[in-house]
Design a protein around this motif. Structure first.
Motif, short mmCIF file in Angstrom:
data_model
loop_
_atom_site.label_atom_id
_atom_site.label_comp_id
_atom_site.label_asym_id
_atom_site.label_seq_id
_atom_site.Cartn_x
_atom_site.Cartn_y
_atom_site.Cartn_z
N CYS A 29 0.83 -1.21 0.00
CA CYS A 29 0.00 0.00 0.00
C CYS A 29 0.86 1.26 0.00
O CYS A 29 0.54 2.24 -0.70
CB CYS A 29 -0.93 0.00 1.22
N VAL A 30 1.93 1.27 0.77
CA VAL A 30 2.84 2.42 0.80
C VAL A 30 3.42 2.66 -0.58
O VAL A 30 3.48 3.79 -1.08
CB VAL A 30 3.96 2.20 1.83
N ARG A 31 3.86 1.58 -1.23
CA ARG A 31 4.44 1.69 -2.57
C ARG A 31 3.40 2.21 -3.57
O ARG A 31 3.70 3.07 -4.41
CB ARG A 31 4.98 0.33 -3.00
N LEU A 32 2.18 1.70 -3.48
CA LEU A 32 1.12 2.13 -4.41
C LEU A 32 0.83 3.62 -4.23
O LEU A 32 0.70 4.35 -5.22
CB LEU A 32 -0.14 1.29 -4.17
N VAL A 33 0.68 4.08 -2.99
CA VAL A 33 0.36 5.49 -2.74
C VAL A 33 1.49 6.38 -3.26
O VAL A 33 1.24 7.42 -3.89
CB VAL A 33 0.11 5.73 -1.24
N GLN A 83 2.42 8.61 5.27
CA GLN A 83 3.80 9.10 5.20
C GLN A 83 4.34 9.10 3.78
O GLN A 83 5.32 9.81 3.49
CB GLN A 83 4.70 8.24 6.09
N ALA A 84 3.73 8.33 2.88
CA ALA A 84 4.24 8.23 1.51
C ALA A 84 4.26 9.59 0.80
O ALA A 84 5.27 9.95 0.17
CB ALA A 84 3.42 7.21 0.72
N PHE A 105 9.61 5.78 -9.80
CA PHE A 105 8.60 4.90 -9.23
C PHE A 105 9.26 3.78 -8.43
O PHE A 105 10.34 3.30 -8.78
CB PHE A 105 7.72 4.31 -10.33
N LYS A 106 8.60 3.37 -7.37
CA LYS A 106 9.10 2.30 -6.54
C LYS A 106 8.73 0.95 -7.15
O LYS A 106 7.57 0.72 -7.52
CB LYS A 106 8.53 2.40 -5.12
N SER A 114 9.56 -0.90 3.06
CA SER A 114 9.56 -0.27 4.39
C SER A 114 8.25 0.45 4.64
O SER A 114 7.51 0.77 3.71
CB SER A 114 10.73 0.71 4.53
N ALA A 115 8.00 0.69 5.90
CA ALA A 115 6.81 1.44 6.31
C ALA A 115 7.15 2.20 7.58
O ALA A 115 7.77 1.65 8.50
CB ALA A 115 5.63 0.50 6.56
#
Length: 326
Positions: A29-33, A83-84, A105-106, A114-115
């Protein structure tokens, strides 16, 4: 005399199966945002000439969660996803300040998983950290104690390429300034070691050293077969470029550490201009060589006859240049 600083304390931990699944979903989810926010910022500037701010990206995240397509973002802790956009803003600040390239892009396979959890996303229970959406505390291997009375402001969970899990706790800490000293040292970054000191000591980067050895072995095997053709030559060039990128990344990381740690301990760091010909100058007599290919690892001065290790000679020249600037 001491000074208050923010300091990260990093530890290994061993997640349960449930924690592994939850954190893996959170990483996704962090990567997508991050990628969606980057895509929108890039599109807005390209098509409309408009800059999207951090506040705009945060508002977009709220709207995305309300859509059927991205409703699953609400199933994991909202704190890391929030935080993204902030991390993306930091990446753009570095780009605008010419400290980094344009944000990319990640990738699921290549980017660091990471989060980050801010104070509302974790709880303290008898010294153990319980993250939001989890009922069990993290099984942390406390290899060193936290500062007495430390209250972490953020907790960052990560997983490396080898599948090892880490938790990093950002805390306030008191650093004691060291007494004055007359000791000075020059530091040179090189391709065969992370840094070389003006004393002659060389410090290897273990990660770079292992990768460098593997790539060197491949290059040796390829050259022994006398491989010909544009495809093979292009592959060799890519390998060299990658090795240099690894070295540059390690040096940038070490320079950053030197900058904040010299400030911590009351020391001075002088950065010499990158175009200063430290490798070409003889540190004994000052004579400058006309050329110094990277393949030359040792040199004998044609003026005074002194034989130098290339990197140690450069480090001594950098020390002298730094003293001249101080």
């Amino acid at each position: 005399m001491g000074r208050q600083v923010k300091r990260a304390f990093r530890y290994r931990f061993h997640p349960t199966n449930a924690q592994t699944a939850e954190l893996s979903r959170t990483f996704g989810c962090v990567r997508l945002v991050y990628n969606r926010a980057l895509q929108e910022r890039t599109r807005a500037y390209r098509d409309e000439g408009r800059r999207v701010s951090y506040a705009d990206s945060s508002a977009m995240l709220t709207e995305w969660k309300r859509t059927e397509e991205l409703a699953f973002l609400g199933e994991v802790s909202c704190v890391p996803s929030q935080q993204a956009p902030r991390h993306l803003q930091g990446a753009f600040m570095n780009f605008w300040g010419r400290l980094a390239e344009y944000p990319t892009f990640k990738s699921k396979k290549k980017s660091r998983a990471s989060a980050e959890y801010t104070r509302s996303g974790f709880r303290l229970r008898n010294g153990l950290r319980t993250l939001a959406k989890m009922s069990e505390p993290l099984d942390i291997a406390w290899s060193r104690p936290l500062p007495e009375g430390a209250q972490p402001s953020t907790v960052t969970v990560s997983r490396d390429a080898a599948g090892r899990w880490f938790v990093s706790l950002l805390c306030d800490d008191t650093i004691t300034t060291l007494p004055p000293t007359d000791t000075m040292v020059g530091i040179d970054a090189g391709p065969t070691s992370l840094v070389t000191l003006s004393t002659g000591e060389k410090i290897a980067d273990p990660r770079h050293e292992r990768r460098h050895r593997r790539r060197l072995a491949k290059a040796q095997r390829a050259s022994s077969r006398k491989a010909k053709g544009s495809r093979n030559r292009e592959k060799a060039r890519r390998m060299v470029a990658l090795a240099r990128a690894i070295s540059d990344a390690a040096w940038r990381q070490m320079r950053g550490m030197l900058e904040y740690k010299t400030a911590w301990y009351g020391r001075n760091l002088i950065v010499v201009d990158r175009w200063y010909p430290s490798s070409k100058l003889c540190s004994a007599c000052g004579r400058q060589a006309a050329a110094m290919p990277l393949s030359v690892r040792a040199r004998t001065c044609t003026c005074c006859g002194t034989t130098h290790d290339r990197d140690a000679n450069a480090a001594r020249n950098l020390l002298a240049a730094g003293l001249a600037e101080s």
